[in-house]
Motif scaffolding. Structure first.
Motif, PDB file in Angstrom:
ATOM      1  N   UNK A 131       0.663  -1.017   0.579  1.00 57.43           N
ATOM      2  CA  UNK A 131      -0.383   0.069  -0.069  1.00 57.43           C
ATOM      3  C   UNK A 131       1.045   0.839  -0.078  1.00 57.43           C
ATOM      4  N   UNK A 132       2.033   1.489   0.547  1.00 59.14           N
ATOM      5  CA  UNK A 132       2.397   2.255   0.333  1.00 59.14           C
ATOM      6  C   UNK A 132       3.459   3.104  -0.907  1.00 59.14           C
ATOM      7  N   UNK A 133       2.865   1.998  -1.988  1.00 61.37           N
ATOM      8  CA  UNK A 133       3.528   2.626  -3.460  1.00 61.37           C
ATOM      9  C   UNK A 133       1.997   2.696  -4.027  1.00 61.37           C
ATOM     10  N   UNK A 134       1.122   2.682  -3.182  1.00 61.41           N
ATOM     11  CA  UNK A 134      -0.289   2.948  -4.004  1.00 61.41           C
ATOM     12  C   UNK A 134      -1.183   4.250  -3.972  1.00 61.41           C
ATOM     13  N   UNK A 135      -1.184   4.477  -5.440  1.00 64.67           N
ATOM     14  CA  UNK A 135      -1.585   6.113  -5.203  1.00 64.67           C
ATOM     15  C   UNK A 135      -3.046   6.454  -4.394  1.00 64.67           C
ATOM     16  N   UNK A 136      -2.853   7.744  -4.165  1.00 61.74           N
ATOM     17  CA  UNK A 136      -3.590   8.198  -3.408  1.00 61.74           C
ATOM     18  C   UNK A 136      -4.073   9.691  -3.927  1.00 61.74           C
ATOM     19  N   UNK A 137      -5.694  10.261  -4.016  1.00 58.23           N
ATOM     20  CA  UNK A 137      -6.061  11.196  -4.624  1.00 58.23           C
ATOM     21  C   UNK A 137      -6.636  11.733  -3.642  1.00 58.23           C
ATOM     22  N   UNK A 138      -6.491  11.626  -2.440  1.00 59.74           N
ATOM     23  CA  UNK A 138      -7.324  12.971  -1.331  1.00 59.74           C
ATOM     24  C   UNK A 138      -6.383  12.713  -0.093  1.00 59.74           C
ATOM     25  N   UNK A 139      -5.453  12.233  -0.532  1.00 63.41           N
ATOM     26  CA  UNK A 139      -4.426  12.165   1.130  1.00 63.41           C
ATOM     27  C   UNK A 139      -3.293  13.436   1.146  1.00 63.41           C
ATOM     28  N   UNK A 140      -2.680  13.910   1.717  1.00 62.47           N
ATOM     29  CA  UNK A 140      -1.570  14.756   1.993  1.00 62.47           C
ATOM     30  C   UNK A 140      -0.149  14.289   2.775  1.00 62.47           C
ATOM     31  N   UNK A 141       0.415  14.220   2.436  1.00 61.86           N
ATOM     32  CA  UNK A 141       1.732  14.311   3.815  1.00 61.86           C
ATOM     33  C   UNK A 141       2.176  15.987   3.996  1.00 61.86           C
ATOM     34  N   UNK A 142       3.121  15.625   5.343  1.00 65.28           N
ATOM     35  CA  UNK A 142       3.727  17.323   5.656  1.00 65.28           C
ATOM     36  C   UNK A 142       4.456  16.888   6.168  1.00 65.28           C
ATOM     37  N   UNK A 143       5.480  18.027   5.964  1.00 64.42           N
ATOM     38  CA  UNK A 143       7.183  17.718   7.038  1.00 64.42           C
ATOM     39  C   UNK A 143       6.060  19.410   8.038  1.00 64.42           C
ATOM     40  N   UNK A 144       6.172  18.776   9.332  1.00 68.48           N
ATOM     41  CA  UNK A 144       6.414  20.296  10.080  1.00 68.48           C
ATOM     42  C   UNK A 144       7.208  20.061  11.055  1.00 68.48           C
ATOM     43  N   UNK A 145       7.680  21.656  11.647  1.00 72.57           N
ATOM     44  CA  UNK A 145       8.655  21.563  12.754  1.00 72.57           C
ATOM     45  C   UNK A 145       8.251  21.171  13.668  1.00 72.57           C
ATOM     46  N   UNK A 146       8.970  20.578  15.001  1.00 70.96           N
ATOM     47  CA  UNK A 146       8.574  19.557  15.922  1.00 70.96           C
ATOM     48  C   UNK A 146       7.236  20.631  16.582  1.00 70.96           C
ATOM     49  N   UNK A 147       7.743  22.185  16.584  1.00 71.19           N
ATOM     50  CA  UNK A 147       7.095  22.729  18.029  1.00 71.19           C
ATOM     51  C   UNK A 147       6.387  22.635  17.364  1.00 71.19           C
ATOM     52  N   UNK A 148       5.631  23.028  15.747  1.00 72.84           N
ATOM     53  CA  UNK A 148       4.434  23.439  15.598  1.00 72.84           C
ATOM     54  C   UNK A 148       3.088  21.397  15.216  1.00 72.84           C
ATOM     55  N   UNK A 149       3.814  20.476  15.403  1.00 77.07           N
ATOM     56  CA  UNK A 149       3.386  19.590  15.303  1.00 77.07           C
ATOM     57  C   UNK A 149       1.890  19.204  15.745  1.00 77.07           C
ATOM     58  N   UNK A 150       1.946  19.705  16.827  1.00 78.25           N
ATOM     59  CA  UNK A 150       0.726  19.034  17.823  1.00 78.25           C
ATOM     60  C   UNK A 150       0.042  20.122  17.308  1.00 78.25           C
ATOM     61  N   UNK A 151      -0.313  21.106  16.898  1.00 77.26           N
ATOM     62  CA  UNK A 151      -0.999  22.414  16.470  1.00 77.26           C
ATOM     63  C   UNK A 151      -1.182  22.029  15.294  1.00 77.26           C
ATOM     64  N   UNK A 152      -0.833  21.129  13.623  1.00 77.55           N
ATOM     65  CA  UNK A 152      -1.383  21.186  12.712  1.00 77.55           C
ATOM     66  C   UNK A 152      -1.862  19.904  12.544  1.00 77.55           C
ATOM     67  N   UNK A 153      -1.597  18.966  13.995  1.00 76.88           N
ATOM     68  CA  UNK A 153      -2.315  17.345  13.492  1.00 76.88           C
ATOM     69  C   UNK A 153      -3.946  17.956  14.717  1.00 76.88           C
ATOM     70  N   UNK A 154      -3.812  19.000  15.362  1.00 76.48           N
ATOM     71  CA  UNK A 154      -5.515  19.091  16.108  1.00 76.48           C
ATOM     72  C   UNK A 154      -5.931  20.259  14.948  1.00 76.48           C
ATOM     73  N   UNK A 155      -5.619  20.945  14.151  1.00 72.97           N
ATOM     74  CA  UNK A 155      -6.245  21.623  12.729  1.00 72.97           C
ATOM     75  C   UNK A 155      -6.353  20.242  11.886  1.00 72.97           C
ATOM     76  N   UNK A 156      -5.575  19.016  11.194  1.00 71.59           N
ATOM     77  CA  UNK A 156      -5.783  18.344  10.277  1.00 71.59           C
ATOM     78  C   UNK A 156      -7.133  17.994  10.907  1.00 71.59           C
ATOM     79  N   UNK A 157      -7.104  16.918  11.972  1.00 70.77           N
ATOM     80  CA  UNK A 157      -7.924  15.871  12.448  1.00 70.77           C
ATOM     81  C   UNK A 157      -9.133  17.116  12.639  1.00 70.77           C
ATOM     82  N   UNK A 158      -9.213  17.913  12.910  1.00 70.22           N
ATOM     83  CA  UNK A 158     -10.698  19.023  13.366  1.00 70.22           C
ATOM     84  C   UNK A 158     -11.481  19.022  11.857  1.00 70.22           C
TER      85      UNK A 158
END
Lengths: 354, 354
Positions: free
Chosen positions: B282-309
């Protein structure tokens, strides 16, 4: 996960093409059926003021700048032809669509749909030809995409180019802006591209070879704007459907009549001969390096002089004018002195010309 | 009229693909061969700083504004599949490519290459699906083009969408901007799109239906930028080649190592089952409505919460981090506790997935 359309959605959706259940080649030929498909299906569905203008490019303000944005897919068959190939055609064609709004084309995208089995040599030739065309026109290809389809599911190579340009003036250059009294100028000989493709495709040989006129017209447009200023009312590169289709679209959009003089429309002898042989009217055959421009009478002489001084406008001539009567119609004074109506092309003249 | 390339031009031009004289399906699959073709042929020929970044979109300044510009051709087979069709896929896909630069997508173009014989009902369904997708994402389709190719020279319908967006911040969001210590967040389950297409194409039936995840992610990206600000370092929608290809490109571009944890990567049971059945990772299979994001450790929790909402990020999870060792490599801690290298995909996994 999402609501997919049920049959009911379509019951209320007008069938765009009366008399056809399936797409015909003529839906892509730039004539009446293409117009029907575009206005009754695409424009109705995507409905917004920018698209609804139905020009060859979108013009809009973004963050305070006036931009032009255009797209074209190239499916020309064959991909190599006298005077050019699908590569420079794709670069020049989209540059021209952008330039016709009076914009300066800046950046292009290139999307390749390659049929499995295309030789890498041929692809390389096409790419180098795109490189040269972009360099010549001083436009950069900044983003791209590559797709490969199975053998027999494509036809060697299709290329989409889209592009962005910037409009650095306040002139209104649009299909609905022709003014009675305007002079119409044609930048050179017509029907070269279409007849080059057709001759190659049909294996016809003529005494003098017929070459495509594919060329980027952005520097010619810059000269026209310099010379004509706000007196430049409309510009168009008469591709699919030829000069006849462009003039008919203008006459309809601007609710004016258009009168042209056949004598002032240059056709190379070999091209004229090929047209006669095949029963084609050069007015309906595609060009890829020519433009028509509608300018105020006062600036016509200036614009004509500027065009004649440019390599792509040496054979420019005033070939018609805009009138108030016969609104929506294009009439031509023929070589033998009579008048005939130049209609919108109806069906398929030459498929896959670009 | 113009200098056409002679054979000598190509003698000096490197053959982009060692061991292949012709284009293979795998040149379009988003893996190593696609990369070779793009970097050795296209990027070498069109050479300019914007293109050379080889991101999924071009980012540039035009008349004082920072814009993003992207293009994609869609050749998905079949054109209708569970969860979507070629129409919403084409709209969402280009919106996502633009959004991944941190831009707000504003305008799209649509270029149709239609095979003669496509039913007007089917074309209408696709167009209405594009309309809905554009409306949902609040993006306008402002210009278009229609070409028709002869029966047997295309495959029902190919669609190119290109688009323009505006970047309204000064953050540097780019494939070469991953920083050691960054947290990697994945917005939801993986491999849904690819397996939906494959199941439909192969006529596989599973207990629970597998649906494509096609969706526009621009509003999710807006929330990520709000929450993470300058701490957002890179974003990517892992389409062709899947999460594995995106991570490998990042590791190489940023000269960092990437460590991920298999346990944190969600795969729907039906999708996992189908992958196992067909021997696909599945790691090699295409997605069309997903994203990956690389964020500074300091903002990771904030970004994760915003995404989950956000509706498209409910299942978001931190699934990895950026490290200094093993530069250019992606390693995964497996479910059974070992480590394995996640390579760049080499050949053809799933042709014509988008």
């Amino acid at each position: 996960m999402k609501d997919k359309p049920g049959t009911n959605d379509f019951a209320s959706c007008p069938r765009p093409i009366t008399g056809h259940d399936t797409i015909q080649l003529s839906h892509g030929s730039g004539g009446k059926l293409t117009n029907q498909l575009v206005s009754r299906l695409f424009v109705e569905a995507f409905d917004n003021p920018i698209l609804n203008r139905q020009d060859d490019q979108a013009v809009f303000e973004l963050a305070g700048s006036k931009l032009a944005f255009s797209t074209d897919s190239y499916v020309v068959d064959p991909i190599f032809f006298p005077g050019g190939d699908i590569g420079d055609l794709a670069v020049n064609g989209t540059i021209n669509d952008i330039a016709m709004s009076g914009a300066r084309p800046v950046y292009l995208s290139a999307g390749f749909i390659i049929e499995e089995g295309l030789s890498i040599d041929e692809l390389t030739r096409v790419v180098l030809s795109m490189q040269r065309a972009a360099e010549e026109a001083q436009v950069k290809i900044v983003t791209g995409d590559t797709k490969v389809v199975n053998r027999g599911k494509g036809d060697k190579l299709f290329i989409n180019t889209s592009g962005v340009g910037i409009i650095e003036h306040d002139y209104n250059i649009a299909a609905d802006n022709l003014q009675p009294g305007d002079r119409l100028i044609l930048s050179g000989t017509i029907a070269d591209h279409g007849m080059a493709i057709l001759s190659k495709r049909e294996g016809l040989a003529f005494d003098s070879p017929i070459e495509s006129d594919t060329a980027a017209l952005n520097s010619l447009v810059a000269e026209i704007l310099n010379a004509g200023g706000a007196g430049v009312h409309a510009m168009r590169d008469p591709t699919r459907g030829g000069v006849a289709a462009s003039l008919n679209e203008w006459a309809e959009s601007s609710s004016v009549g258009i009168k042209i003089t056949q004598e002032r429309i240059a056709v190379r002898p070999a091209v004229a001969g090929a047209c006669e042989l095949l029963g084609l009217d050069p007015l309906y055959v595609a060009n890829e390096g020519k433009l028509i421009v509608s300018v105020a009478k006062e600036v016509a002489e200036n614009v004509l002089a500027a065009m004649k001084a440019h390599a792509h406008g040496e054979d420019a001539a005033v070939f018609g004018e805009v009138v108030t009567d016969k609104s929506g119609m294009v009439s031509m004074r023929t070589l033998i002195g009579g008048w005939r109506i130049v209609d919108m092309p109806v069906g398929e003249q030459l498929p896959r010309i670009c």
